[in-house]
Motif scaffolding. Structure first.
Motif, PDB file in Angstrom:
ATOM      1  N   ALA A  40     -16.706   8.433   4.191  1.00 18.54           N
ATOM      2  CA  ALA A  40     -17.102   9.255   5.333  1.00 18.54           C
ATOM      3  C   ALA A  40     -18.613   9.455   5.348  1.00 18.54           C
ATOM      4  CB  ALA A  40     -16.390  10.600   5.284  1.00 18.54           C
ATOM      5  N   TYR A  41     -19.213   9.701   4.189  1.00 20.23           N
ATOM      6  CA  TYR A  41     -20.663   9.893   4.106  1.00 20.23           C
ATOM      7  C   TYR A  41     -21.390   8.620   4.515  1.00 20.23           C
ATOM      8  CZ  TYR A  41     -25.242  10.862   2.140  1.00 20.23           C
ATOM      9  OH  TYR A  41     -26.588  11.031   1.970  1.00 20.23           O
ATOM     10  N   SER A  42     -20.903   7.471   4.068  1.00 21.31           N
ATOM     11  CA  SER A  42     -21.520   6.194   4.418  1.00 21.31           C
ATOM     12  C   SER A  42     -21.398   5.919   5.914  1.00 21.31           C
ATOM     13  CB  SER A  42     -20.870   5.054   3.639  1.00 21.31           C
ATOM     14  OG  SER A  42     -21.103   5.218   2.269  1.00 21.31           O
ATOM     15  N   HIS A  89     -23.874   5.719  11.284  1.00 19.24           N
ATOM     16  CA  HIS A  89     -23.879   6.239  12.653  1.00 19.24           C
ATOM     17  C   HIS A  89     -25.225   6.874  12.991  1.00 19.24           C
ATOM     18  CE1 HIS A  89     -22.573   8.191  16.316  1.00 19.24           C
ATOM     19  NE2 HIS A  89     -22.963   9.364  15.823  1.00 19.24           N
ATOM     20  N   GLU A  90     -25.760   7.662  12.082  1.00 24.08           N
ATOM     21  CA  GLU A  90     -27.049   8.325  12.319  1.00 24.08           C
ATOM     22  C   GLU A  90     -28.186   7.312  12.376  1.00 24.08           C
ATOM     23  OE1 GLU A  90     -27.969  11.600  12.951  1.00 24.08           O
ATOM     24  OE2 GLU A  90     -25.823  11.761  13.319  1.00 24.08           O
ATOM     25  N   ALA A  91     -28.108   6.242  11.597  1.00 25.78           N
ATOM     26  CA  ALA A  91     -29.162   5.234  11.592  1.00 25.78           C
ATOM     27  C   ALA A  91     -29.192   4.464  12.912  1.00 25.78           C
ATOM     28  CB  ALA A  91     -28.955   4.267  10.430  1.00 25.78           C
ATOM     29  N   ASN A  92     -28.051   4.339  13.572  1.00 25.28           N
ATOM     30  CA  ASN A  92     -27.991   3.583  14.823  1.00 25.28           C
ATOM     31  C   ASN A  92     -28.351   4.415  16.045  1.00 25.28           C
ATOM     32  OD1 ASN A  92     -27.245   1.268  13.504  1.00 25.28           O
ATOM     33  ND2 ASN A  92     -25.065   1.656  13.722  1.00 25.28           N
ATOM     34  N   ARG A  93     -28.474   5.732  15.881  1.00 26.25           N
ATOM     35  CA  ARG A  93     -28.835   6.575  17.032  1.00 26.25           C
ATOM     36  C   ARG A  93     -30.296   6.392  17.393  1.00 26.25           C
ATOM     37  NH1 ARG A  93     -27.185  12.596  16.082  1.00 26.25           N
ATOM     38  NH2 ARG A  93     -28.770  12.738  17.677  1.00 26.25           N
TER      39      ARG A  93
END
Length: 81
Positions: A46-48, A53-57
């Motif tokens: 889940a952390y990964s 997800h945050e890196a692609n925003r």
């Protein structure tokens, strides 16, 4: 049956409650360790996934105008000369 086997059986039968209790305890410990390992694995996944997800925003970019600071610093250096 040989006398050795009979003696071993009697000893086992006398300690059967303790043996069963120890086996149940080890079973609970095994299940607990496996549960913790599974929870750690799920948490890591889940952390990964959240990190990906945050890196692609798209990131918000803010522009800062430093003209006033530059002018002030230039006025300080020109006054010192």
């Amino acid at each position: 049956m040989s006398q050795e086997k009979v003696d071993r059986y009697k000893k086992e039968k006398a300690n059967r409650k303790q043996i069963m209790r120890r086996q149940r305890l080890m079973s609970f410990v095994r299940k607990g360790v496996l549960t913790l390992a599974a929870a750690a694995l799920v948490g890591w996944l889940a952390y990964s996934a959240y990190g990906i997800h945050e890196a692609n925003r798209e990131r918000v970019v803010a522009e800062v105008n430093y003209d006033a600071v530059t002018d002030y610093l230039n006025s300080l250096t020109s006054d010192a000369e």
